[in-house]
Design an enzyme around this catalytic site. Sequence first.
Site, PDB file in Angstrom:
ATOM      1  N   SER A   1      54.605 -61.960   9.559  1.00 24.34           N
ATOM      2  CA  SER A   1      55.623 -62.715   8.818  1.00 24.34           C
ATOM      3  C   SER A   1      57.052 -62.577   9.320  1.00 24.34           C
ATOM      4  O   SER A   1      57.944 -63.244   8.812  1.00 24.34           O
ATOM      5  CB  SER A   1      55.581 -62.325   7.341  1.00 24.34           C
ATOM      6  OG  SER A   1      54.487 -62.940   6.729  1.00 24.34           O
TER       7      SER A   1
ATOM      8  N   LYS B   1      65.284 -60.839   2.658  1.00 28.37           N
ATOM      9  CA  LYS B   1      64.168 -61.611   2.102  1.00 28.37           C
ATOM     10  C   LYS B   1      64.076 -61.338   0.602  1.00 28.37           C
ATOM     11  O   LYS B   1      64.314 -60.203   0.162  1.00 28.37           O
ATOM     12  CB  LYS B   1      62.885 -61.186   2.818  1.00 28.37           C
ATOM     13  CG  LYS B   1      61.656 -62.007   2.505  1.00 28.37           C
ATOM     14  CD  LYS B   1      60.489 -61.550   3.384  1.00 28.37           C
ATOM     15  CE  LYS B   1      59.232 -62.359   3.185  1.00 28.37           C
ATOM     16  NZ  LYS B   1      58.153 -61.959   4.122  1.00 28.37           N
TER      17      LYS B   1
ATOM     18  N   SER C   1      55.983 -65.602   6.726  1.00 30.94           N
ATOM     19  CA  SER C   1      56.517 -65.933   5.416  1.00 30.94           C
ATOM     20  C   SER C   1      58.023 -65.693   5.284  1.00 30.94           C
ATOM     21  O   SER C   1      58.640 -66.206   4.364  1.00 30.94           O
ATOM     22  CB  SER C   1      55.801 -65.110   4.346  1.00 30.94           C
ATOM     23  OG  SER C   1      56.056 -63.732   4.528  1.00 30.94           O
TER      24      SER C   1
END
Lengths: 101, 485
Positions: B178, B79, B154
């Site tokens: 997330s 990420k 996310s």
Amino acid sequence: MITGKDVEHYAELGRIAITATEKKSLVKDFEKILEYVKKLNEVDTKHVKPMNGGVFFYNRVRSDTVDLERKSDKVNEVARVTRAFPKSKDGYLEVPPVFTE
Amino acid sequence: MQLKDLSISSIHTSLLKKEYSAVELTTQTLHAIKEKDSEYGAYLHVMNEDALKSAQEIDLTIARNDDLPLLGGIPFALKDNILVVNHPATAGSKILKDYRASYDATAVRKLKSAGAVIIGKTNMDEFAMGSSGENSAFFSAKNPHDVTRVPGGSSSGSAVAVTLGEAVCALGSETGGSVRQPASFCGLVGLKPTYGAISRYGLIAMASSLDQIAPFARTTMDVALAFEAISGYDSLDGTSKKDFKFHAKEVKDFSLDALCGLTIGLPKEYFIPGITKETQKEIDSAIATLKSFKVKFKEISLPHTEYALSCYYIIMPAEVSSNLARFDGIRYGTRGGSAPLGEMYQRNRGEGFGKEPKRRILLGNYVLSAGYYDAYYLQAQKVRSLITEDFTKAFKSVDVILTPTTPTQAFKFGEKMKDPLSMYLSDIFTVPVNLAGLPALSFPSRSARKLGGALPVGVQLIGKHFDEATLLGVSKWYEESISVS
């Protein structure tokens, strides 16, 4: 009640410029979110201690020294950090003047 | 080789048997990204050169007949809020579009020394704020099961990359769901570890008392192996747990007897009318499968569940407002013009942050203000204690808690963007775990383990602090049982 003036104040505290359109929609968002979170007041917490962290409740301290042993690339470490500055001069972070006439 | 079917152990065996080389695997992965990723938007930055360089080193290790670590040559995606030295780390925000990391996150350092091949940095909601990937300042990642739907957020890009086979494993980060929520929407296994299990050093902070780095993979064992590699004490994170070390072998050795001996709690507060029929059906079927193993189930109560989301939307913005203060265009970010200092801050931050970070910073300032502090922030911290106590009490009579990961399957683009509160509500079943610092895992139910079938449904397992092994053990047995039937 949240007003446009309130939102302006919190934006100023956060050092964020907001447009008039943003202000309008933020007032609406705030009203909805605050209305939702209001239900926390139903909970009786008179004898409850606040949980003010993740899981563990003690401070862990360490000496404030540079641990060079950890750094694989000692020479370039500083150069890499300064390169991340938006503006720098001679390896220092360049900032605009704080006091102006 | 079919990238989507590869696992860590299958790659390890193939590399040792010289069926293909690490360079070939990396090249094929990079090629797949080049071919498809413009359609799906999983990656923000691909590390072609560095990935091939690490793959070459792995091939040399094999050629020399040196020990090949299990993660050697395995393609990993990260990420874009996890730092890799000399590479961008935008956190999905325009304000960091020119930033390059000056050090490796501890999790990255550990992956590198385990021989993993880091393929690139993945798309995400700006500063990890969102549940759909739509808050990315660059573009939205799409759900490979149905491109008109969101992949969840996310950690949107990490989930999409693993689903497509553009990586074998990926790291995301969790603050309120997330990783579990996108794992649920994309049909992956996602593990949110106990707070303190993985060092947060080098993870761009959102809400420090809730954040954890968290792994995704297509199988339970791959998640266990990734977790083993990156977990453990780190002196650079003051909240890292001192004597914790996870061993993936505990999951491999998790016996049928151990499974049969478990009591799983079903909290009545999580089985609400808001759950869609499809989700409920899949959860019931997962429970039935586990019951066929003689696992015992018990209804339990977590009475403060209904306050968790409110509690989260006070504590999290409060921490956000302070963590995001550093992005001012002076130390980080893009500096524009030569206005006086105060104005410069306001302009840099006004232009650099998208809607959601602004909303949360302002909300954080509000709840921390004099006059509101006690009513909001302090009250939320107290309710957080009660939510944590609920779990502690429940774990006296059950070993694991099972719930749906999300009330619905992946939703359509745009469906929740106009109303932030409706977006926030999609995290209603994942947020309590972060508040209590517990570990939780989402695994895909039977229906949609393959692309092109139904939309996936995630089953959430919540465990006691540092009992990740039991969660992964249950998920492993479920996975094995449905692959044979």
